[in-house]
Enzyme design. Sequence first.
Site, PDB file in Angstrom:
ATOM      1  N   GLU A 142       0.787  -1.232   0.000  1.00 57.35           N
ATOM      2  CA  GLU A 142       0.000   0.000   0.000  1.00 57.35           C
ATOM      3  C   GLU A 142       0.822   1.287   0.000  1.00 57.35           C
ATOM      4  O   GLU A 142       0.668   2.121   0.885  1.00 57.35           O
ATOM      5  CB  GLU A 142      -0.918   0.026   1.231  1.00 57.35           C
ATOM      6  CG  GLU A 142      -1.961  -1.073   1.228  1.00 57.35           C
ATOM      7  CD  GLU A 142      -2.909  -0.951   2.414  1.00 57.35           C
ATOM      8  OE1 GLU A 142      -4.107  -1.111   2.203  1.00 57.35           O
ATOM      9  OE2 GLU A 142      -2.449  -0.703   3.545  1.00 57.35           O
ATOM     10  N   VAL A 143       1.670   1.453  -0.976  1.00 56.19           N
ATOM     11  CA  VAL A 143       2.430   2.693  -1.049  1.00 56.19           C
ATOM     12  C   VAL A 143       1.613   3.717  -1.840  1.00 56.19           C
ATOM     13  O   VAL A 143       1.206   3.474  -2.974  1.00 56.19           O
ATOM     14  CB  VAL A 143       3.794   2.459  -1.728  1.00 56.19           C
ATOM     15  CG1 VAL A 143       4.594   3.754  -1.745  1.00 56.19           C
ATOM     16  CG2 VAL A 143       4.558   1.361  -0.995  1.00 56.19           C
TER      17      VAL A 143
END
Lengths: 548, 546
Positions: free
Chosen positions: A343-344
Site C-alpha cells: 500500500e504505497v
Amino acid sequence: MSATLRLALLLLAVAVCQGYQSNDIDEEDELVYEPSKYGSLWPLPQKVRVSEVSFKLPSASFKIVDAKESSAGPSCSLLQNAYRRYYEYMFGSVRKPGYVKSRAAGPSEISELQVWITSADSECDSYPSLTSDESYELTVDQPNAVLKASKVWGALRGLETFSQLVYEDAYGAKNINSTTISDFPRFAHRGILLDTSRHFLPIKVILANLEAMAMNKFNVFHWHIVDDPSFPYLSRTFPQLSQQGAYHPYTHVYTPADVKMIIEFARLRGIRVIPEFDTPGHTQSWGKGQKDLLTPCYSGTTPSGTFGPVNPILNTTYSFMRQLFSEISSVFPDAYVHLGGDEVDFSCWRSNPDIQNFMEQQGFGQDYSKLESFYIQKLLDIVTTTQKGYMIWQEVFDNGVKLKPDTLIHVWKGNQQQYKDEMANITSAGYHTLLSTPWYLNRISYGQDWQGVYRADPQDFKGTEAQKKLVIGGEACLWGEYVDATNLTPRLWPRASAVAERLWSAKEVTDISDAYSRLSMHRCRLVERGIPAEPLFTSFCPHEYKGV
Amino acid sequence: MSATLRLALLLLAVAVCQGYQSNDIDEEDELVYEPSKYGSLWPLPQKVRVSEVSFKLPSASFKIVDAKESSAGPSCSLLQNAYRRYYEYMFGSVRKPGYVKSRAAGPSEISELQVWITSADSECDSYPSLTSDESYELTVDQPNAVLKASKVWGALRGLETFSQLVYEDAYGAKNINSTTISDFPRFAHRGILLDTSRHFLPIKVILANLEAMAMNKFNVFHWHIVDDPSFPYLSRTFPQLSQQGAYHPYTHVYTPADVKMIIEFARLRGIRVIPEFDTPGHTQSWGKGQKDLLTPCYSGTTPSGTFGPVNPILNTTYSFMRQLFSEISSVFPDAYVHLGGDEVDFSCWRSNPDIQNFMEQQGFGQDYSKLESFYIQKLLDIVTTTQKGYMIWQEVFDNGVKLKPDTVVHVWMGNRVEEEMQNVTEAGYTTILSSPWYLDYISYGQDWQKYYKVEPLSFKGTEAQKKLVIGGEACLWGEYVDATNLTPRLWPRASAVAERLWSAKEVTDISDAYSRLSMHRCRLVERGIPAEPLFTSFCPHEYKGV
C-alpha cells in the site's frame, strides 16, 4: 484413521443447544452438536487410532519424564518447562493430598509419560525455524505412555496432543484411552499476525496469545510491530524513533528486555517471532523521530508540512536503513524478517519536485511503481547483507522487483478468485508463498464466521504439484484498528483455531460438523486454561471464564 | 449551553490517529479526533456551563459529604456507599501520603463536594422506579462544590457527572473547572438487556456490567433470565425447573441469594431489575422440570416426543403460572415484570389433536394467534393479581390482546419500526424501543455511529403520542456472548444508546460525540471495565486484564 472414543465428557463437555434465536434472524449452517469420535483433539492429528480401552491417570503422582534413551535430559529447560506447564493444564485443578503414597501402578492405570527425543541433537537450545521438524509419535498404553520425537519441537506438539486426550470421568477422575498417534504438520509456516502499532498491546496480552497459539500448534508470531499510528519498538540505535513516535515513550513501548522476553517465551513454545518493519509506506510514526526520513509532500511549489512514504532518493535513507536493519537482525534471531512493502501511496512522491527530478534522471517516466521498486531493491540488498531472508507483501512481487529465490511472498489482497490467481502466479514464478487473504480476522460479522475461515485451503488454486509445494502455509491476521487489550483475545480465539486446523491437519479434514464438535470442546479447554476464547454458539462450558 | 473547557487531558486523554488502514478497505465516516469543549462528559448533561477557571482537588483530603440541609444523613448507606465508590474512581490511583495534614483550603482549591438531598423523603431505602426523579443540579465553585437533587437517584447521576469533570494536569494533579450543570434524563426508561439463558453469565459479569451501566446513567437491567436453552433461575416454588432445566444445577444457576444480591447492587446504583419470564414460546428448558407444561407435538396421530410452546388448554398450566408469578412478584421488587410473548411457533399446536379440538370448541377456526391471545390474556390476568405492571414484546399488541392501560409495549422487530411506534402510541400505550439497538449484531467498523444516530421519536404522531415513548433498551442476546467477550462487546457501543436516551434531542454532533466517547471509553477502561476501542488510538492506562 480409525477411532472409537467413548468419553465421559465431563471435563471438556460442552452442550450446544438448538438454535432457537430470540428475536433473531439469519444464520450460517446450523450445526447440531454431536460428540466427535476424536473427542476434543484440535487440530486433528494426521493419524489417530483411539481404542475403547481406558486408563486412569493418578493425578497427584503422574509424571512426565525424559525417556532413558532420550537425547534431551534435565538440562533441557525447554522440555522441563513444558512438562510443568502440561502437568498444570492436565491436573492443575486437582486438590493435592498432603503427601503422595509411593505405590505400584494399578492394573488399569498409566502413571508416566516418557518423552523420548530420538535425534542426537535435540535442538533444545536452538530457535525454531521454517525447517524445524515438528513431527512426533504418541503411544498411550500400559505400562507407560511414550512420546517420541526427533526434536524438542515435535515433543512440544505431542505434549499438547497428549493433554487433549485426557478427560474426566463421572467421578472427576482423569482418564485417557489407549491411543496411537503419528503426527506432523501439513504446512511449515502457521502464523498469527498481531498489530502493536494501531493499538499498543501490553506484554501480558502478547504472552497470553503465545500461550493460546501453542495450544493450537501455531508456530509463527508475525509481529507487525510498527506502522503509521505509532512506533512502540525501542531501538537501541535510534531511541528517538519510539521517544517521538510511540503513543507514550515509557508506557507504550517495547524495551529490548521486553522483546527478548517475548522471543524466549515464544521459543519455549516452539514459536518463531518474525518482526515486520513495513516500508516505504505505513511509516508516518517513523518520521517523528527521524528527520528527513519521510518524503515532504508539496502543495504546488511549497512543502505542505505533511509527509509521505520513506524518501527513496536520499543516501541518508539507506544508511539509516542499514543501521536499523543491522540492529533488527541481531535483536530478532529468526532467519526471516518481514519487510512489508504494501500500500504505497504515490500522491506525495508525485507532488515533490526533487522526486520528480529523480524520476526523470532515472528514466522512470511517470511510473512511480518503478521508484517503489528502486527503493525496495536497495532495501532488499541491505537486508541480504544482514544474513536474513525476507518476507514481503504481494505488491512487491506484483511490481516485478527482483527477489532472492528464498523470498516468501505474503498474499493478502483480493477476492477468492484473485488470491487464487495470485498464488498460481507467484508459484509459477518459482517463489514460496503463504496465504492470509481469507483469514483477516479483524473483519467481523454476525454468526459463525469460523466456518468460512475453516473452508479456505491455501493449495486450492490451479497449478502443478511442484507449485503446490511452494505454499509454505498461512497466517491469520488481526489488524489493530478495532482491537486492544480489552477485546483482542476473545476476538482472535477460537476463530484463529479454524486456521490452525487448516494449516496443520490433513487436507481431507473438512467435516464441518465434526469440527464444530471438537472445536466447541477445544474452546472450553482454552477457557479452562485461562484464555477468554469466545463461544461458537449457544452453549456452556463446565468451567466458565473467571474474568470479566 | 455554553462552555469552554481547557483541559490538560492527561488523565483521560486519548489520541486517535489518522485512519491509514493496513490492508484494509471500506470504512464508516472518518472522524478526526479533536478535544470537545465538553471534555469527557458522557452522556452529555442537559445544561452545561464550564468556565476556564480551574481549581485543584486535594486528592488525599478531598471529601464528599452530606450537606447540612440534606434530608439524607450518615444512615443513608446508598449515598455513603456511592461517596466511597466515586472517591475511588476519582482518586483511587493516587498514592496516599502517610498522613493528611489538616490545613485550610488553598486559594484555588475545592476540598469538598456537598451532596444535598432537598426532598423530605430522600428515597434512600426505596427501589428506583419508572417515575423516580433523577434530576440534579451541580455547581462547582469555591469554596465547595454542591450537588443538589430532590432524591438520591439524582445524586447518583450527579456524582457520576462530577467524577467526569475531574482531570489530571501535566503534573498529575487533579483539577476541575468551575462549572454549573442542570441535568435530567430525556427518557425515563434506559435499559440494557442481558440474556442468561443462551449462555450462563457468572454473577461477576453481571455486576461489572451494572457498574458500567451506572457510569453511563442507564437505569434498567432487563434480565432475560430464562429461555429455550437453559433455565438458570432457581425457583423456591419449583426448584426442579433449574434442577432439570439449567445447564448445570449447581454451577449454572442463580440462587435466591444471588438474585437478591444483584437487585441490591443495582438499587445502590439507581438501576431497576426487570426480569423477563418469556412465555408461551421460548420455553423449551421449562419443560424439562415441569411435566405437562409444554404442548406435546404430534407427527400424524402419535406424539413425536418433542414439545412446543406452553400448553394453553390445561388448567394445570395456569395454576403453575399463578404460583410461579406469585413467587417472581415477591422476589423482584420492581413494579414491572416482562412477560415476553414473542415468536410463538404454531406448528406444534397445529399438530396436536387436543389443541385442535379446543380451537374448535372456542370457535378460533384455524387462527392460532387467537389461541396465543387466549393464553396471554389469562396470563396477564394472573400477573395483574400480583399487583405488577407488565412489559410485553410487540407481537402481543400486534395480535390485539387486551392490555392494561399501563402496559409497556416493547418494539423490537426490524421492519416498519416507525409504523409500529405510531400504532402502539396511537392506541394509547406506552412503549420502549429496541429495534435499532440489537448490539448482538456485530459488523466491521464503527457501528456505534449507527446506534447514536437513531431518533426514537422520529415516527409520525402527535405530541401526546411522543410522550408515550418512555425510552429504549440496548439488547445483547446471548447466542455469541458469554463471560469471555460480553463486556467489551457491549461497551462502549451501548454508551451510544445511553447518550441518545439521556441527553437532549439536539445532541447529535457525531464528531463531538466521537471525542467525548473516546475519552469516556478510556475512563471505563481505567475503572476496570474492558470497553473496546472505537478506532486506532490509545489510553494512557491500558486495560490490565487479558
